[in-house]
Motif scaffolding. Structure first.
Motif: not given
Ligand code: 5AD
Ligand code: SF4
Length: 481
Positions: A352-356, A393-402, A406-413, A456-461
């Motif tokens: 439900t929450v879909r945490y990053d 397992e569930l959370q890693t999949g959610i993080a990957l989807e989240r 982000e692919i295609g977006r421009v972020v400020t690092v 991306c991976t599930s942990a890094t963009l």
């Protein structure tokens, strides 16, 4: 290209951090820090107290006159790790007849002092988290008497407000600033109220001046810390400053200073605080908001003071007030009496929450806690493990989807330094706390860089840099973030 996995991140949480060397001092101290960011911040206080008394830091335990382990007691395996490390140092000292002081600091101090000192003669020094000012005297006492020196007194006032931390492991860009200590929440599973004592907040003025000094020194990000950081409250001359106001005031020190905080309790996450996230462009749109469990009965047994529904309402409210807000959380699997159905409620809450991001743990009984006294630790180890791996397992999949979103977006690092894998790449965090890796080009630590996310991976963009920017420019063009 190989990238950091979620598992590495979890490992990192438990890996010791070693103090870098510095030139000063006649006696050399080696500090190894275990556990949370609060402990890292405390080790910087320890280094400051010792430097005042003529001790310099070393990165090499072989060259040290004093070895200090700043310990963590939150889970049994954290404690065991420190025990093994102490055994290694003690064996080496005995074998080589070294004249060396071995000390334990922090959360293991109070509970294990009798064992460490009397039964095992393992250490020469035991110092609790509120007694670091006393370290020089204790070191002298241990040296003079040849006996172990101890101070595990927990204070109701100590905040080390006047001590300027020695930021020995700094990247020069991001810094921790401790603003409150201790915790009064008494969650049933948690040993922190026993190891760190009662909650107390540091004076506003000392926090603001430490942050202002960091800005002057060129730092670009502060993470304000406390065991229960958003319950911060400081009263002076009849005026009360709460956490939202403090955060707002820190953020006004410089438009180019990013502000984060950790770790918060849902009960103290007010609308006023959410509005500070929404309205202050340099307060990051990211909250680490530990839920611990997805079932209301378990939350009640855990004494978390909110229901599943109240927590989900809070998430919804936060997303309404601040649509780009990102969340991470802590989860405990296999708490006392947890049924299969209750466990499935944690899985459904994650969906439900879909945490990053999430830090996920197996329940580990801690002495003296409410749970240890009142409940049976009755979920078999194998079941705890299986439930934890389902959660991961569930959370890693959610993080990957989240992250894929982000692919295609421009972020400020904000660039922190070279990436872990390659000097040819830089890494830093986006506003939402996600780690981003990109080609170095001419960018430097401390730069804000626009990066287009390409993979991306599930942990890094992973992304391509587009150019330097500033937070002020960002604030004027919020659609880019
Ligand atoms: N067992 C497992 N996890 C624990 N935590 C705290 N105490 C325990 C325990 N006894 C976790 C909680 C907390 C995080 C810092 O560590 O999730 O938020
Ligand atoms: Fe422990 Fe609960 Fe306090 Fe966090 S809020 S430190 S989990 S007692």
């Amino acid at each position: 290209m190989q990238l950091i996995s979620d598992l590495t991140l979890l490992d990192d949480l438990d890996a010791p951090k070693v103090a870098a060397g510095d030139a000063g001092g006649t006696r050399r101290v080696y500090i190894e820090t275990y556990g949370c960011q609060m402990n890292v911040s405390d080790s910087e206080i320890v280094a400051a107290v010792l430097r005042e008394h003529g001790y310099g830091l070393t990165q090499d335990p072989e060259a040290a006159d004093v070895i200090l382990l700043n310990t963590c007691a939150i889970r049994e395996n954290a404690e065991q790790k420190v025990r093994r490390r102490l055994d290694v140092f003690r064996a080496d000292i005995t074998k080589r007849g070294r004249a060396l002081t071995l000390g334990v600091l922090g959360c293991m101090a109070e509970r294990l002092r009798h064992k460490l000192l009397e039964q095992e003669h393992l250490v020469d020094l035991v110092v609790g988290p509120d007694a670091y000012r006393d370290l020089p005297r204790l070191l002298d006492e241990a040296a003079d008497t040849g006996q172990a020196a101890v101070n595990v007194h927990l204070s109701r006032e100590e905040t080390y407000a006047d001590i300027a931390p020695v930021r020995y492991a700094t990247n020069g860009v991001t810094a921790f600033v401790s603003i409150m200590r201790g915790c009064d929440n008494m969650c049933a599973f948690c040993v922190v109220p026993f190891t760190r004592g009662r909650e107390r907040s540091r004076p506003v003025s000392s926090i603001l001046s430490e942050c202002a000094r960091l800005v002057e020194q060129g730092y670009k990000e502060v993470t304000v810390l406390g065991q229960n950081v958003n319950s911060y409250r400081y009263e002076q001359d009849g005026t009360l400053v709460g956490f939202p106001e403090l955060l707002d005031r820190i953020s006004r020190l410089s438009p180019e200073l990013r502000v984060r905080y950790s770790t918060s309790h849902p009960k103290d996450c007010s609308d006023e605080l959410l509005h500070v996230h929404a309205e202050r462009p340099n307060v990051c749109n990211y909250i680490h908001l530990p839920v611990q469990h997805g079932n209301t009965d378990v939350l009640r047994r855990m004494r978390r003071t909110y229901t599943r529904e109240q927590y989900l309402d809070l998430i919804e409210r936060a997303r309404r007030i601040c649509p780009t807000i990102s969340f991470s959380t802590d989860i405990i699997a296999g708490f006392c009496g947890e049924t299969e159905e209750e466990h499935r409620d944690t899985l459904s809450l994650l969906e439900t929450v879909r945490y990053d991001h999430a830090y996920m743990f197996m329940y580990s009984e801690r002495p003296d806690t409410y749970a240890a006294r009142k409940y049976a630790d009755d979920v078999p180890e194998a079941v705890k493990k299986r439930r934890l791996s389902e959660i991961i397992e569930l959370q890693t999949g959610i993080a990957l989807e989240r992250n894929r979103a982000e692919i295609g977006r421009v972020v400020t690092v904000l660039v922190e330094g070279p990436s872990k894998r390659s000097e040819a790449q830089l890494s830093g965090r986006a506003d939402n706390n996600k780690m981003v890796v990109f080609d170095r080009q001419d960018f430097r630590p401390g730069d804000y860089v626009h990066v287009r996310i390409t993979d991306c991976t599930s942990a890094t963009l992973i992304g391509e840099p587009l150019g330097k920017t500033t937070l002020a420019e960002q604030a004027a063009r919020p659609a880019m973030v």
